[in-house]
Design a protein around this motif. Structure first.
Motif, PDB file in Angstrom:
ATOM      1  N   LEU A  55       9.507   6.994   0.491  1.00 44.39           N
ATOM      2  CA  LEU A  55       8.765   8.243   0.443  1.00 44.39           C
ATOM      3  C   LEU A  55       7.899   8.205  -0.807  1.00 44.39           C
ATOM      4  O   LEU A  55       8.403   7.966  -1.909  1.00 44.39           O
ATOM      5  N   TRP A  56       6.593   8.414  -0.628  1.00 47.69           N
ATOM      6  CA  TRP A  56       5.617   8.313  -1.707  1.00 47.69           C
ATOM      7  C   TRP A  56       4.845   9.614  -1.842  1.00 47.69           C
ATOM      8  O   TRP A  56       4.705  10.364  -0.881  1.00 47.69           O
ATOM      9  N   HIS A  57       4.294   9.844  -3.028  1.00 46.88           N
ATOM     10  CA  HIS A  57       3.449  11.023  -3.219  1.00 46.88           C
ATOM     11  C   HIS A  57       2.255  10.984  -2.278  1.00 46.88           C
ATOM     12  O   HIS A  57       1.807  12.031  -1.793  1.00 46.88           O
ATOM     13  N   SER A  58       1.731   9.795  -1.992  1.00 43.39           N
ATOM     14  CA  SER A  58       0.594   9.649  -1.082  1.00 43.39           C
ATOM     15  C   SER A  58       0.531   8.212  -0.579  1.00 43.39           C
ATOM     16  O   SER A  58       1.154   7.309  -1.152  1.00 43.39           O
ATOM     17  N   LYS A  59      -0.251   8.011   0.466  1.00 42.81           N
ATOM     18  CA  LYS A  59      -0.467   6.663   0.991  1.00 42.81           C
ATOM     19  C   LYS A  59      -1.158   5.798  -0.059  1.00 42.81           C
ATOM     20  O   LYS A  59      -0.887   4.603  -0.176  1.00 42.81           O
ATOM     21  N   GLN A  60      -2.034   6.401  -0.846  1.00 44.49           N
ATOM     22  CA  GLN A  60      -2.732   5.673  -1.903  1.00 44.49           C
ATOM     23  C   GLN A  60      -1.749   5.166  -2.957  1.00 44.49           C
ATOM     24  O   GLN A  60      -1.884   4.038  -3.439  1.00 44.49           O
ATOM     25  N   HIS A  61      -0.768   5.976  -3.316  1.00 43.54           N
ATOM     26  CA  HIS A  61       0.243   5.524  -4.279  1.00 43.54           C
ATOM     27  C   HIS A  61       0.949   4.273  -3.762  1.00 43.54           C
ATOM     28  O   HIS A  61       1.203   3.333  -4.505  1.00 43.54           O
ATOM     29  N   HIS A  62       1.281   4.280  -2.472  1.00 46.60           N
ATOM     30  CA  HIS A  62       1.948   3.113  -1.895  1.00 46.60           C
ATOM     31  C   HIS A  62       1.036   1.888  -1.955  1.00 46.60           C
ATOM     32  O   HIS A  62       1.459   0.798  -2.341  1.00 46.60           O
ATOM     33  N   ALA A  63      -0.232   2.078  -1.577  1.00 52.16           N
ATOM     34  CA  ALA A  63      -1.184   0.960  -1.576  1.00 52.16           C
ATOM     35  C   ALA A  63      -1.340   0.367  -2.970  1.00 52.16           C
ATOM     36  O   ALA A  63      -1.368  -0.858  -3.132  1.00 52.16           O
ATOM     37  N   VAL A  64      -1.414   1.210  -3.977  1.00 50.05           N
ATOM     38  CA  VAL A  64      -1.547   0.736  -5.361  1.00 50.05           C
ATOM     39  C   VAL A  64      -0.302  -0.045  -5.774  1.00 50.05           C
ATOM     40  O   VAL A  64      -0.394  -1.077  -6.447  1.00 50.05           O
ATOM     41  N   SER A  65       0.872   0.404  -5.325  1.00 47.43           N
ATOM     42  CA  SER A  65       2.119  -0.274  -5.715  1.00 47.43           C
ATOM     43  C   SER A  65       2.159  -1.705  -5.204  1.00 47.43           C
ATOM     44  O   SER A  65       2.763  -2.571  -5.828  1.00 47.43           O
ATOM     45  N   LEU A  66       1.510  -1.951  -4.075  1.00 50.34           N
ATOM     46  CA  LEU A  66       1.509  -3.308  -3.514  1.00 50.34           C
ATOM     47  C   LEU A  66       0.670  -4.280  -4.334  1.00 50.34           C
ATOM     48  O   LEU A  66       0.808  -5.495  -4.184  1.00 50.34           O
ATOM     49  N   GLN A  67      -0.163  -3.763  -5.221  1.00 52.08           N
ATOM     50  CA  GLN A  67      -1.002  -4.611  -6.066  1.00 52.08           C
ATOM     51  C   GLN A  67      -0.365  -4.908  -7.425  1.00 52.08           C
ATOM     52  O   GLN A  67      -0.904  -5.708  -8.199  1.00 52.08           O
ATOM     53  N   LEU A  68       0.758  -4.263  -7.722  1.00 56.50           N
ATOM     54  CA  LEU A  68       1.428  -4.501  -9.002  1.00 56.50           C
ATOM     55  C   LEU A  68       1.943  -5.940  -9.068  1.00 56.50           C
ATOM     56  O   LEU A  68       2.467  -6.457  -8.076  1.00 56.50           O
TER      57      LEU A  68
END
Length: 99
Positions: A55-68
């Motif tokens: 569960l994420w604050h937004s889809k964008q937060h999830h997408a950014v996490s994949l780039q870490l």
């Protein structure tokens, strides 16, 4: 509205626990990236099946996490231990008992 993902992945025989350990390594980084809930479980009926609910604050937060870098590293280490059998779906969370 929050963004959610849920799915399964199949580990190669004997590798489930190692994959689970990798998945659980980055809990703090996920929280900092906007993850509200990250639940990793194992099937009670299939010894190689791993279940993940996010569960994420937004889809964008999830997408950014994949780039870490730590996420990319974890994926790179886990993939050789997986069969390639994945299931899953995305959802917009509209309510429920939330953390």
């Amino acid at each position: 509205m929050a963004y959610g993902r849920f799915g399964t992945m199949k580990a190669k025989p004997g590798h489930r626990d190692a994959v689970v350990a990798i998945l659980l390594e980055g809990e703090e980084g996920l929280r900092a990236a906007g993850c509200v809930l990250y639940a990793v479980g194992v099937s009670e009926t299939d010894p190689d099946l791993i279940l993940v609910t996010e569960l994420w604050h937004s889809k964008q937060h999830h997408a950014v996490s994949l780039q870490l870098p730590e996420t990319k590293d974890a994926i790179g280490r886990a993939m050789p231990m997986l069969t390639g059998e994945f299931t899953g779906d995305e959802m917009t969370v509209v309510g429920g008992v939330l953390p």
